[in-house]
Design a protein around this motif. Structure first.
Motif, PDB file in Angstrom:
ATOM      1  N   SER A 151     -57.964   4.043  21.261  1.00  0.00           N
ATOM      2  CA  SER A 151     -57.220   3.977  22.249  1.00  0.00           C
ATOM      3  C   SER A 151     -57.265   2.706  22.969  1.00  0.00           C
ATOM      4  O   SER A 151     -58.536   2.037  23.176  1.00  0.00           O
ATOM      5  N   GLN A 152     -56.053   1.815  22.888  1.00  0.00           N
ATOM      6  CA  GLN A 152     -56.028   0.457  23.400  1.00  0.00           C
ATOM      7  C   GLN A 152     -56.672   0.470  24.932  1.00  0.00           C
ATOM      8  O   GLN A 152     -57.497  -0.102  25.263  1.00  0.00           O
ATOM      9  N   SER A 153     -56.038   1.264  25.898  1.00  0.00           N
ATOM     10  CA  SER A 153     -56.402   1.261  27.201  1.00  0.00           C
ATOM     11  C   SER A 153     -57.776   1.791  27.368  1.00  0.00           C
ATOM     12  O   SER A 153     -58.414   1.459  28.418  1.00  0.00           O
ATOM     13  N   THR A 167     -56.505   6.970  28.065  1.00  0.00           N
ATOM     14  CA  THR A 167     -55.500   8.242  27.658  1.00  0.00           C
ATOM     15  C   THR A 167     -55.995   9.530  27.857  1.00  0.00           C
ATOM     16  O   THR A 167     -57.102   9.757  27.206  1.00  0.00           O
ATOM     17  N   SER A 194     -47.209  -1.395  22.176  1.00  0.00           N
ATOM     18  CA  SER A 194     -48.398  -2.002  21.815  1.00  0.00           C
ATOM     19  C   SER A 194     -48.139  -2.643  20.491  1.00  0.00           C
ATOM     20  O   SER A 194     -47.266  -2.270  19.487  1.00  0.00           O
ATOM     21  N   GLU A 249     -38.852   2.861  20.863  1.00  0.00           N
ATOM     22  CA  GLU A 249     -39.387   2.759  22.222  1.00  0.00           C
ATOM     23  C   GLU A 249     -38.728   1.724  23.017  1.00  0.00           C
ATOM     24  O   GLU A 249     -38.514   1.975  24.246  1.00  0.00           O
TER      25      GLU A 249
HETATM   26  O1  M6R Z   1     -53.909   3.056  25.399  1.00  0.00           O
HETATM   27  P1  M6R Z   1     -53.716   4.134  24.218  1.00  0.00           P
HETATM   28  O2  M6R Z   1     -53.925   3.132  23.058  1.00  0.00           O
HETATM   29  O3  M6R Z   1     -54.639   5.300  24.364  1.00  0.00           O
HETATM   30  O4  M6R Z   1     -52.300   4.607  24.364  1.00  0.00           O
HETATM   31  C1  M6R Z   1     -51.816   5.378  23.441  1.00  0.00           C
HETATM   32  C2  M6R Z   1     -50.235   5.267  23.399  1.00  0.00           C
HETATM   33  O5  M6R Z   1     -49.633   5.889  24.802  1.00  0.00           O
HETATM   34  C3  M6R Z   1     -49.653   4.099  22.718  1.00  0.00           C
HETATM   35  O6  M6R Z   1     -50.054   3.630  21.848  1.00  0.00           O
HETATM   36  C4  M6R Z   1     -47.984   4.218  22.990  1.00  0.00           C
HETATM   37  O7  M6R Z   1     -47.450   4.849  21.813  1.00  0.00           O
HETATM   38  C5  M6R Z   1     -47.351   2.586  22.929  1.00  0.00           C
HETATM   39  N1  M6R Z   1     -46.607   2.505  24.215  1.00  0.00           N
HETATM   40  C6  M6R Z   1     -46.582   2.538  21.695  1.00  0.00           C
HETATM   41  O8  M6R Z   1     -46.028   1.158  21.697  1.00  0.00           O
END
Ligand code: M6R
Length: 366
Positions: free
Chosen positions: A105-107, A110, A158, A246
């Motif tokens: 997870s980037q953030s 989630t 992302s 997106e």
């Molecule tokens: O923060 P996260 O990586 O958990 O977020 C997961 C998805 O919501 C995120 O990668 C989403 O699919 C992006 N907006 C794609 O560009």
């Protein structure tokens, strides 16, 4: 704040060489031959205690997880299942103390991914987080954390988080392979060498965006775009099509090239753009025959190939080349033109690139 770029997304695409370099640094031994993961300190007993690895994530992070599965299975010869978090949590997954659960997870916020991790932990799994935000909920919940050092990602779409997640998965798989002795040390050193060249190769890929602008102008008003590929190319195709949907709102679908014949080929008619990735040598001929199938239906094909490939251009309408590297690390390069294509398509259509409609950067509700 956008560092001279028109949008955060474009800035973040251009930050990828640095993001990848930062994610690699401190994790490669001085002699460049082995991976160092001070955060993990795993040994053979620990790895052998797992009979299963789950990688769970959403959206782009899920696509990175698919690449992660490919790496871990190929290099460390361990079975990996990858799932979207909102599915995983509700399907009574078979998780116990012999499971390693990896959340991506980037953030780090989630909610579905966090809930899946909590549930797996409750069932006895060991947990590892791959995240970009220090101290995030997922980082705090996990037993161990590997940080991507991509820096803040502001655009909803992302980009640099994905490339750094792939880098980290690649290094993790090599690290596991070293411990399990599933790959010869010379091969590990060779792959690390290829990885170290990637930041400069991304810069090279970013140095000529004109063809992508032209494609975006030419095909940006089509109703549908298809992405095809096999193996790692297929996983990158999924990510490329998500980017296009997106931010440009063009309907896009990615297919494992061999699946076309099982239904989707019916949608391929004259003039439909097909982006075909053909970088994986072991399935190159197979991909080529799928490309011929769509060409026979008069699709317009943009091929993504490796420099040195003189073959593909004979069968497609346009070809975009990325620098030559080992086919295992090539997703880090091939995704870049796809990110740019989505970006310029969105610009062509006048879309709000950094804040696409209906979407939020971090999905903290179910
Ligand atoms: O923060 P996260 O990586 O958990 O977020 C997961 C998805 O919501 C995120 O990668 C989403 O699919 C992006 N907006 C794609 O560009």
């Amino acid at each position: 704040e956008k560092g001279g770029y028109e949008h955060f997304m474009l800035k973040e695409i251009h930050e990828q060489p640095k993001a990848v370099r930062d994610t690699m640094s401190q994790r490669i031994a001085k002699d460049g031959k082995t991976i160092v993961m001070d955060e993990l300190k795993w040994d053979a007993d620990y790895l052998n205690s797992f009979n299963k690895i789950y990688i769970v994530a959403c959206g782009t992070a899920y696509h990175a997880g698919m690449v992660g599965k490919y790496y871990i299975e190929k290099l460390a010869r361990t079975v990996v299942e990858v799932d979207v978090a909102s599915e995983f949590r509700y399907r009574e997954p078979i998780v116990d103390e012999n499971t390693l659960f990896i959340a991506v997870s980037q953030s780090g916020e989630t909610s579905d991914t966090l809930a899946a991790m909590k549930e797996s932990k409750r069932l006895g799994a060991k947990t590892l987080a791959i995240t970009n935000v220090v101290g995030s909920s997922i980082a705090r919940e996990a037993d161990q954390v590997l940080y991507t050092w991509a820096g803040p990602e502001i655009a909803v779409a992302s980009t640099k988080a994905y490339t750094t997640q792939i880098v980290l998965f690649f290094m993790l798989a090599l690290y596991m392979a070293e411990i399990k002795k599933t790959v010869a040390p010379e091969r590990v050193a060779e792959l690390i060498g290829q990885l170290q060249k990637i930041p400069a190769q991304i810069s090279e890929t970013l140095s000529d965006v004109e063809p992508l602008k032209t494609f975006a102008k030419r095909y940006g008003f089509n109703d549908d775009v298809f992405y095809i590929g096999r193996g790692l190319d297929y996983h990158v195709a999924l990510e490329g099509s998500l980017k296009l949907k997106e931010i440009s709102y063009i309907h896009a679908e990615a297919y494992a090239a061999g699946e076309l014949k099982h239904g989707t080929l019916a949608l391929i008619v004259e003039g439909v753009p097909v982006i075909a990735l053909a970088t994986q040598k072991s399935v190159y001929e197979k991909t080529l025959s799928n490309i011929k199938e769509v060409k026979a239906r008069d699709a317009v094909v943009i091929g993504i190939a490796t420099e040195g490939d003189e073959e593909l251009e004979k069968y497609v309408d346009h070809v975009m080349k990325v620098p030559e590297t080992d086919e295992l690390v090539i997703p880090i390069l091939t995704v870049v033109p796809l990110q740019l294509l989505a970006y310029y398509a969105a610009i062509t259509r006048g879309c709000d690139v950094d804040k696409p409609r209906n979407l939020a950067k971090s999905v903290t509700v179910e």
